[in-house]
Design an enzyme around this catalytic site. Sequence first.
Site, PDB file in Angstrom:
ATOM      1  N   LYS A  67      -7.583  -2.525  -2.934  1.00 20.36           N
ATOM      2  CA  LYS A  67      -8.059  -2.880  -1.580  1.00 20.36           C
ATOM      3  C   LYS A  67      -9.582  -3.007  -1.496  1.00 20.36           C
ATOM      4  CE  LYS A  67      -4.098  -0.960   0.884  1.00 20.36           C
ATOM      5  NZ  LYS A  67      -3.635  -0.150   2.012  1.00 20.36           N
ATOM      6  N   ASP A 103      -4.093  -2.023   8.384  1.00 19.63           N
ATOM      7  CA  ASP A 103      -3.506  -0.686   8.246  1.00 19.63           C
ATOM      8  C   ASP A 103      -3.727   0.169   9.489  1.00 19.63           C
ATOM      9  OD1 ASP A 103      -2.431  -1.014   5.692  1.00 19.63           O
ATOM     10  OD2 ASP A 103      -4.290  -0.408   4.708  1.00 19.63           O
TER      11      ASP A 103
END
Length: 282
Positions: A67, A103
């Site tokens: 990420k 997220d």
Amino acid sequence: MSVQRYAVIGHPVSHSLSPRIHAAFARQAGIALEYSAIDAAPEDFDAVLAEFAAEGGIGANITLPHKTRAAQICNYLSEAAQRAGAVNTLIRTATGWQGDNTDGMGLVRDLTDRHSLDLRSRRTLLIGAGGAARGVAPALLDAGIGDLYIVNRTAERADALADVLAQPGRVHPRYLNDIGNLGNFDLVINATSAARGGDALPSLPINLVAPRGAAVDLSYGEAAVPFLAWARSARAHDCIDGLGMLVEQAAESFQRWHKVRPETDAVYEMLRNRDAILVTAD
Ligand code: ATR
């Protein structure tokens, strides 16, 4: 017209539920797409992504451990991705990759919509200060939680996360060893990867959760079992794992790619009722 190509890229990735989730959303929306799981070791990530793009890939979810690297290769980052320093959603543009991070919004949606939690003014403890913690902390603050305490095994990372969040009156890094002196919390979030790595959880006092408080693990499946067992013994009113967050962050990605908001409850129920409990990685 050729089928639209999407993928989740991670390492490991074979247990990822994302292909199933996106296939279900696509069926629901009547969109023909191919969504695969691509394994890429850290040193291969850039090359794998370039190959995916060359073969017509137009969108990707990025999962552990890529990420942060994904955020570095984008030529445009959303505000959420900038604040998280991490990207979980890539969108192909004419000039390169655009990066977003869904997220935090996924977690907030799961807690507020699915579990009907009112997050406003909740005194919150975030355990962990790695990528997962960084991904969700800004969205929690935006959702109106009260004070946010951050504890982490490595104190400097808790300090660094608090610095990035830049709300010194509201965000308080503390030593993990002091956790017994912090009082109780309306929301306790486990953002460590301890159980995923097969380690024991940090030792947590049993009176950490306030009456009617919630305890949330950002992991799901086996990795969430130790924290949720602790949460039950701590008499948390709500004991929540990360499966709902997973589905909601996927829905946010889907919406960015296809401009359609999928209905998530049926997909969540399907995963909850099937073998999801045995799945440990996304
Ligand atoms: P992720 O993207 O899952 O957050 P990460 O960035 O490697 O992964 O962060 C892992 C987090 O879990 C960190 O907060 C880490 O603590 P350190 O910063 O001290 O490494 C925490 N963690 C991992 N294993 C742990 C353990 N056995 N006990 C306590 N904390 C642990």
